[in-house]
Scaffold this motif. Structure first.
Motif, mmCIF file in Angstrom:
data_model
loop_
_atom_site.group_PDB
_atom_site.id
_atom_site.type_symbol
_atom_site.label_atom_id
_atom_site.label_comp_id
_atom_site.label_asym_id
_atom_site.label_seq_id
_atom_site.Cartn_x
_atom_site.Cartn_y
_atom_site.Cartn_z
ATOM 1 N N TRP A 586 16.064 -5.703 48.236
ATOM 2 C CA TRP A 586 15.894 -6.604 47.510
ATOM 3 C C TRP A 586 15.117 -6.080 46.113
ATOM 4 C CZ3 TRP A 586 18.014 -11.419 48.445
ATOM 5 C CH2 TRP A 586 18.576 -11.788 49.893
ATOM 6 N N LEU A 587 15.212 -6.732 44.915
ATOM 7 C CA LEU A 587 14.476 -6.427 43.713
ATOM 8 C C LEU A 587 14.321 -7.716 42.965
ATOM 9 C CD1 LEU A 587 13.582 -3.996 41.939
ATOM 10 C CD2 LEU A 587 15.800 -4.270 40.766
ATOM 11 N N ALA A 588 12.934 -7.778 42.661
ATOM 12 C CA ALA A 588 12.596 -8.786 41.645
ATOM 13 C C ALA A 588 12.504 -8.005 40.289
ATOM 14 C CB ALA A 588 11.292 -9.465 41.963
ATOM 15 N N PRO A 589 13.542 -8.050 39.584
ATOM 16 C CA PRO A 589 13.669 -7.360 38.273
ATOM 17 C C PRO A 589 12.237 -7.456 37.199
ATOM 18 C CG PRO A 589 15.641 -8.034 38.756
ATOM 19 C CD PRO A 589 14.685 -9.010 39.388
ATOM 20 N N ASP A 590 12.164 -6.467 36.604
ATOM 21 C CA ASP A 590 10.990 -6.749 35.296
ATOM 22 C C ASP A 590 12.341 -7.351 34.173
ATOM 23 O OD1 ASP A 590 9.560 -6.622 33.149
ATOM 24 O OD2 ASP A 590 9.839 -4.502 32.801
ATOM 25 N N PRO A 591 11.805 -8.814 33.686
ATOM 26 C CA PRO A 591 12.494 -9.199 32.707
ATOM 27 C C PRO A 591 12.538 -8.507 31.203
ATOM 28 C CG PRO A 591 10.912 -10.793 33.604
ATOM 29 C CD PRO A 591 10.581 -9.567 34.169
ATOM 30 N N GLU A 592 11.746 -7.429 31.125
ATOM 31 C CA GLU A 592 11.706 -6.792 29.866
ATOM 32 C C GLU A 592 12.503 -5.407 30.067
ATOM 33 O OE1 GLU A 592 10.695 -7.854 27.105
ATOM 34 O OE2 GLU A 592 10.062 -9.781 28.136
ATOM 35 N N GLN A 593 12.905 -5.164 31.479
ATOM 36 C CA GLN A 593 13.614 -4.014 31.724
ATOM 37 C C GLN A 593 12.869 -2.820 31.470
ATOM 38 O OE1 GLN A 593 17.370 -4.909 30.463
ATOM 39 N NE2 GLN A 593 18.067 -6.127 32.243
ATOM 40 N N GLN A 594 11.678 -2.852 31.442
ATOM 41 C CA GLN A 594 10.838 -1.558 31.123
ATOM 42 C C GLN A 594 10.157 -0.986 32.166
ATOM 43 O OE1 GLN A 594 10.651 -0.468 27.709
ATOM 44 N NE2 GLN A 594 12.226 -2.194 27.681
ATOM 45 N N THR A 595 10.154 -1.547 33.414
ATOM 46 C CA THR A 595 9.689 -1.018 34.569
ATOM 47 C C THR A 595 10.922 -1.351 35.957
ATOM 48 O OG1 THR A 595 8.633 -2.984 35.568
ATOM 49 C CG2 THR A 595 7.472 -1.531 34.052
ATOM 50 N N GLU A 596 10.327 -0.797 36.953
ATOM 51 C CA GLU A 596 11.578 -0.959 38.094
ATOM 52 C C GLU A 596 11.274 -2.394 38.480
ATOM 53 O OE1 GLU A 596 10.974 1.644 41.620
ATOM 54 O OE2 GLU A 596 11.234 0.195 42.815
ATOM 55 N N GLY A 597 10.300 -3.160 38.409
ATOM 56 C CA GLY A 597 10.040 -4.483 39.031
ATOM 57 C C GLY A 597 9.475 -4.125 40.496
ATOM 58 N N THR A 598 9.746 -5.391 41.265
ATOM 59 C CA THR A 598 9.311 -5.415 42.538
ATOM 60 C C THR A 598 10.336 -5.041 43.651
ATOM 61 O OG1 THR A 598 7.409 -7.161 42.086
ATOM 62 C CG2 THR A 598 7.826 -6.551 44.383
ATOM 63 N N TYR A 599 10.167 -3.956 44.354
ATOM 64 C CA TYR A 599 11.266 -3.571 45.369
ATOM 65 C C TYR A 599 10.798 -3.926 46.697
ATOM 66 C CZ TYR A 599 14.221 -0.553 48.200
ATOM 67 O OH TYR A 599 15.027 -0.403 48.980
ATOM 68 N N LEU A 600 11.674 -4.472 47.518
ATOM 69 C CA LEU A 600 11.245 -5.052 49.028
ATOM 70 C C LEU A 600 12.333 -4.500 49.854
ATOM 71 C CD1 LEU A 600 9.694 -8.480 48.714
ATOM 72 C CD2 LEU A 600 8.571 -6.223 49.090
ATOM 73 N N ASN A 614 3.792 -16.051 39.026
ATOM 74 C CA ASN A 614 4.850 -15.521 37.935
ATOM 75 C C ASN A 614 6.183 -15.454 38.609
ATOM 76 O OD1 ASN A 614 6.243 -14.023 36.148
ATOM 77 N ND2 ASN A 614 4.688 -12.442 35.800
ATOM 78 N N ILE A 615 7.153 -16.424 37.867
ATOM 79 C CA ILE A 615 8.497 -16.602 38.735
ATOM 80 C C ILE A 615 9.392 -15.046 38.841
ATOM 81 C CG2 ILE A 615 9.871 -17.017 36.391
ATOM 82 C CD1 ILE A 615 10.440 -18.432 40.273
ATOM 83 N N SER A 616 9.074 -14.302 37.721
ATOM 84 C CA SER A 616 9.629 -12.854 37.783
ATOM 85 C C SER A 616 9.213 -12.057 38.769
ATOM 86 C CB SER A 616 9.557 -12.600 36.215
ATOM 87 O OG SER A 616 8.183 -11.841 36.161
ATOM 88 N N LYS A 617 8.180 -12.266 39.539
ATOM 89 C CA LYS A 617 7.700 -11.485 40.604
ATOM 90 C C LYS A 617 7.807 -12.291 41.771
ATOM 91 C CE LYS A 617 4.429 -9.025 37.759
ATOM 92 N NZ LYS A 617 3.048 -8.671 37.817
ATOM 93 N N LEU A 618 8.624 -13.459 41.911
ATOM 94 C CA LEU A 618 8.721 -14.430 43.236
ATOM 95 C C LEU A 618 10.359 -14.372 43.422
ATOM 96 C CD1 LEU A 618 6.040 -16.977 42.663
ATOM 97 C CD2 LEU A 618 6.028 -15.024 43.904
ATOM 98 N N ALA A 619 11.266 -14.033 42.497
ATOM 99 C CA ALA A 619 12.665 -14.439 42.625
ATOM 100 C C ALA A 619 13.312 -13.001 42.915
ATOM 101 C CB ALA A 619 13.304 -14.898 41.460
ATOM 102 N N PHE A 620 13.919 -12.774 44.205
ATOM 103 C CA PHE A 620 14.165 -11.432 44.560
ATOM 104 C C PHE A 620 15.880 -11.697 44.561
ATOM 105 C CE2 PHE A 620 10.114 -11.111 45.770
ATOM 106 C CZ PHE A 620 9.771 -9.727 45.653
ATOM 107 N N PHE A 621 16.528 -10.436 43.686
ATOM 108 C CA PHE A 621 18.017 -10.385 44.011
ATOM 109 C C PHE A 621 18.218 -9.244 45.059
ATOM 110 C CE2 PHE A 621 16.928 -12.349 40.080
ATOM 111 C CZ PHE A 621 17.995 -13.085 39.632
ATOM 112 N N LYS A 622 19.240 -9.469 45.815
ATOM 113 C CA LYS A 622 19.776 -8.449 46.729
ATOM 114 C C LYS A 622 20.601 -7.344 46.203
ATOM 115 C CE LYS A 622 21.523 -8.394 51.346
ATOM 116 N NZ LYS A 622 22.108 -9.237 52.515
ATOM 117 N N LEU A 623 20.058 -6.306 46.438
ATOM 118 C CA LEU A 623 20.770 -4.885 45.969
ATOM 119 C C LEU A 623 22.072 -4.766 46.669
ATOM 120 C CD1 LEU A 623 17.861 -2.534 45.521
ATOM 121 C CD2 LEU A 623 18.791 -4.147 43.758
#
Length: 758
Positions: A586-600, A614-623
């Motif tokens: 799972w990945l919570a992407p960086d909205p600015e797409q400058q970093t990897e974001g949060t990977y789990l 911070n919603i961008s660090k709490l919403a995870f998309f499945k890879l």
């Protein structure tokens, strides 16, 4: 030998003493000597004979009907058919010539509603019928129960143990504005039974023990109890709800998912000011009830001319209405207008009322109607105490006015079924009707009256999940309790509350105060975060609006569909929290797409995350999936995010699809050829090209050796990296001939890597 004079005197004295004792006992019992209250009903009250039928009172006819007859009591007729028990008064003794057989078995299965491991039985000899009440007792083998009027907490609760009892009263109140007389019992997820009472709005008191469920129903009419089971808890619920909707049909059966943010309640002047504010997040408004007065020819709106366009304005419909003195309305009880202080309670079953409502509300062409307020009958001489009989003599508080006549029914029935007649008059099949009370036929339920506390947040959360399971299409609650957060605690609660907006087809925030100023701009940091969450909700529109989209509650999280997971924190825990994250990457992407974001990565449905509001660090998309989201810059544009796996099966191909405006597009990513293909799955004849504009194509192309993501290079549509353009080709392969030319220009521009892809 005769008695002596002394002995005679003693005998007379003894007799007199006994007589006096008897008189004192009688007078004491009547309360005359003690001045005590007479606990028996007065002359105007109902008498309460002991009508707990004995086993000898019951008989069974050849047709399978059960009858109970006892002196000074109403005889009852009970009929058992598949999934149904019906009980009503009976004045006859059965069909002529039919033999009535005495009963030997006083525990009867409900036909068609049982599994061996979840047996539901009717306790025959516990049945009672007294004047205005009926009592039915059932037993089942479940260990947990749900319903019973409790939708504010966890759905299932352990049954009482030992001699303990739990009681609940099912009728609408401001504290619990629901009337859904359901009871569900389960042993596990595969073994459950669901039942509900069809009692035409009568108050119901349910008392549970470890093995029995006692239903005391305040009605002298026929009562029907429907019961169902299924292969799972949800199957049993679905069977119950299907029958419920057959009995109480609604003309509005669908719920449209929108991005609407509804703000109220406001005067016309306040609405006009906010409509002119370019920073306002509001899309719709609720007009203040104080601004509205009913007339014979239409609503009189104070300052109504301030608003030139009412298409985005919801009109308030309350249980009590103000009538203009010169309205021309004949406001009499016969016409359905019951005076209450300076307003009138309306009986919507009267044609005169329905006609006026049609003129005042339905012909105005507004955004919809917010229906609020519980029926409150005026107190006074017409409100007498009503005595209801059970095992013990009991009284309902006189403020309940349960026996007062209102229209063609009684107040308590109207109180609980008021919305049914209201909804018929408001025609929800043609108009959006949002209700703040929940009763048979409700489709859109909005919970108000909550406080900005952890308890209020949990009530909102539980209402959404619990009530939706009982077939209510849309469940919302007043966002952040309609309060401008001022303390750090309130701001935190408001942020977590606003996360629940992703579960609501529209969002409402309403207060008696004007909230528009606090909602505009960024002065209030709590409302700024609320708006960020609403923006994220809009981005997920295509996922959330899908009719097949499921919402599953997890520990410290919510699974949206199969491929999006949102961390929630109802308790407000600080630091690291454990979340029930489904297995996968799972990945919570960086909205600015400058970093990897949060990977789990979850191998056992569990992961640890450092909680941050911070919603961008709490919403995870499945890879390993393709995600289509609305563009944050233009709601008519979309972004396509191809998310490759980071670990394991790195080189797998990925496929997905999405549907918009009646047509479906499949999207595939071929890793070996580095190619993304868009194609229609089915041919279509008409496409609105303005509703499918590809603003951004993002390929999450991981560095296999280092396990990192070059986010800047991955943003293909922005053309930030020439090497990425050599690796990735975008191919549109539309099967529909009529569609191919629509996307021709857009295809060329994307292939050239220029602009924003439009």
């Amino acid at each position: 030998m005769g008695l002596s004079t002394k002995q005679k005197v003693l005998v007379v004295a003894a007799v007199v003493f006994v007589v006096l004792v008897i008189i004192l006992i009688v007078l004491g019992a009547l309360g005359i000597l003690t001045g005590g209250k007479d606990d028996t009903p007065d002359s105007d009250a109902l008498s309460c004979p002991d009508c707990l039928f004995q086993q000898s009172d019951w008989s069974e006819g050849e047709d399978g009907e059960y009858r109970a007859t006892r002196k000074n009591c109403d005889s009852v007729l009970v009929t058992l058919t598949d999934n149904l028990l019906s009980i009503k008064k009976s004045t006859d003794v059965g069909p002529e010539g039919q033999v009535q057989n005495s009963l030997s078995d006083f525990s009867k299965k409900i036909p068609g509603a049982n599994q061996d491991s979840s047996l539901l039985t009717w306790k025959v000899d516990k049945t009672m019928r007294n004047n205005e009440t009926v009592k039915l007792v059932f037993s089942d083998t479940g260990t947990q129960y749900a319903g019973c009027g409790n939708f504010d907490g966890p759905l299932f609760t352990a049954k009482p143990s030992g001699d303990s009892k739990v009681s609940c009263m099912l009728w609408k109140s401001e504290e619990n504005p629901t009337y859904l007389p359901f009871y569900v019992s389960r042993n596990n997820e595969e073994n459950a039974v669901c039942m509900f009472a069809e009692a035409q709005g009568a108050p119901i008191e349910i008392t549970l023990t470890s093995t029995t469920t006692e239903w005391l129903i305040y009605s002298d009419e026929e009562v029907k109890v429907h019961s169902f089971n299924g292969g799972s808890v949800q199957d049993a619920l679905d069977n119950c709800v299907q029958k419920w909707k057959e009995i109480y049909p609604s003309t509005s059966s669908t719920v449209d998912w929108t991005d609407n943010f509804i703000v109220g309640s406001l005067t016309p002047s306040q609405i006009k000011t906010d409509q002119e504010n370019t920073e306002s997040p509001a899309t719709h408004y609720i007009l203040s009830p104080d601004s509205v007065t009913m007339t014979g020819s239409g609503l009189e709106i104070s300052g109504g001319s301030d608003i030139s366009d009412y298409s985005s304005v919801f009109l308030p419909m309350t249980a009590s209405q103000k009538l203009d003195e010169d309205s021309g309305i004949t406001a009499t009880k016969e016409n359905g207008y019951y005076p209450s202080n300076d307003e009138f309670i309306l009986d919507f079953e009267k044609d005169s009322v329905s006609t006026t409502v049609d003129t005042n509300f339905l012909q105005q062409g507004k955004a919809g109607i917010l229906m609020s307020g519980l029926l409150q009958f005026p107190k006074g001489a017409d409100c007498k105490k009503s005595v209801f009989c059970s095992d013990d003599l009991s009284e309902v508080d006189e403020t309940s006015c349960l026996s007062v006549e209102f229209g063609d029914g009684q107040v308590f029935q109207k109180h609980n079924l008021y919305d049914v007649s209201m909804k018929k008059a408001l025609k929800p099949g043609e108009n959006l009707v949002i209700e703040t009370v929940l009763s048979p036929g409700t489709v859109h339920f909005h919970r108000t009256g909550l406080e900005l506390t952890v308890a209020g947040l949990k009530t909102c959360y539980n209402n959404i999940f619990n009530i939706r399971r009982f077939g209510i299409g849309a469940v919302t609650c007043n966002m952040c309790a309609g309060v401008v957060p001022s303390t750090d605690s309130q701001k935190s609660i408001c942020f977590r509350w606003s996360q629940l907006s992703l579960l609501m087809p529209y969002v409402i925030i309403s207060s008696e105060e004007d909230l528009t100023g606090a909602l505009s701009g960024s002065q209030n940091d709590a409302f700024a975060k609320l708006k960020e969450n609403l923006s994220f909700k809009k981005q997920l529109h295509y996922l959330l609006a899908s009719p097949d989209m499921s919402i599953v509650a997890k520990s410290n999280g919510i699974l949206l569909g199969d491929n999006v997971f949102m961390v929630i924190n109802l308790e407000g825990s600080v630091g690291d929290i454990e979340v029930e994250l489904p297995s996968g990457q799972w990945l919570a992407p960086d909205p600015e797409q400058q970093t990897e974001g949060t990977y789990l990565k979850s191998d056992s449905n569990s992961a640890t995350i450092t909680y941050e509001e911070n919603i961008s660090k709490l919403a995870f998309f499945k890879l390993g999936k393709i995600h289509v989201i609305k563009s944050s810059e233009n709601e008519n544009h979309v972004e396509v995010h191809v998310m490759q796996l980071k670990d394991d099966n790195f080189g797998d191909n990925i496929a997905g699809s999405f549907t918009i405006n009646g047509h479906t597009t499949s999207i595939s990513f071929d890793h070996s050829d580095a190619k993304v293909t868009f194609s229609y799955q089915t041919a279509v004849t008409t496409i609105d090209k303005n509703q499918f504009l590809l603003t951004k194509l993002v390929i999450y192309y991981w560095n296999k050796d280092e396990g990192t993501l070059d986010a800047a290079a991955s943003n293909y549509a922005a053309g930030k990296d020439s090497e990425m353009k050599e690796k990735i080709n975008v191919v549109f392969a539309y099967d529909a001939a009529s569609a191919s030319t629509i996307f021709e220009d857009r295809e060329q521009k994307i292939l050239q890597g220029g602009g924003d892809g439009r």
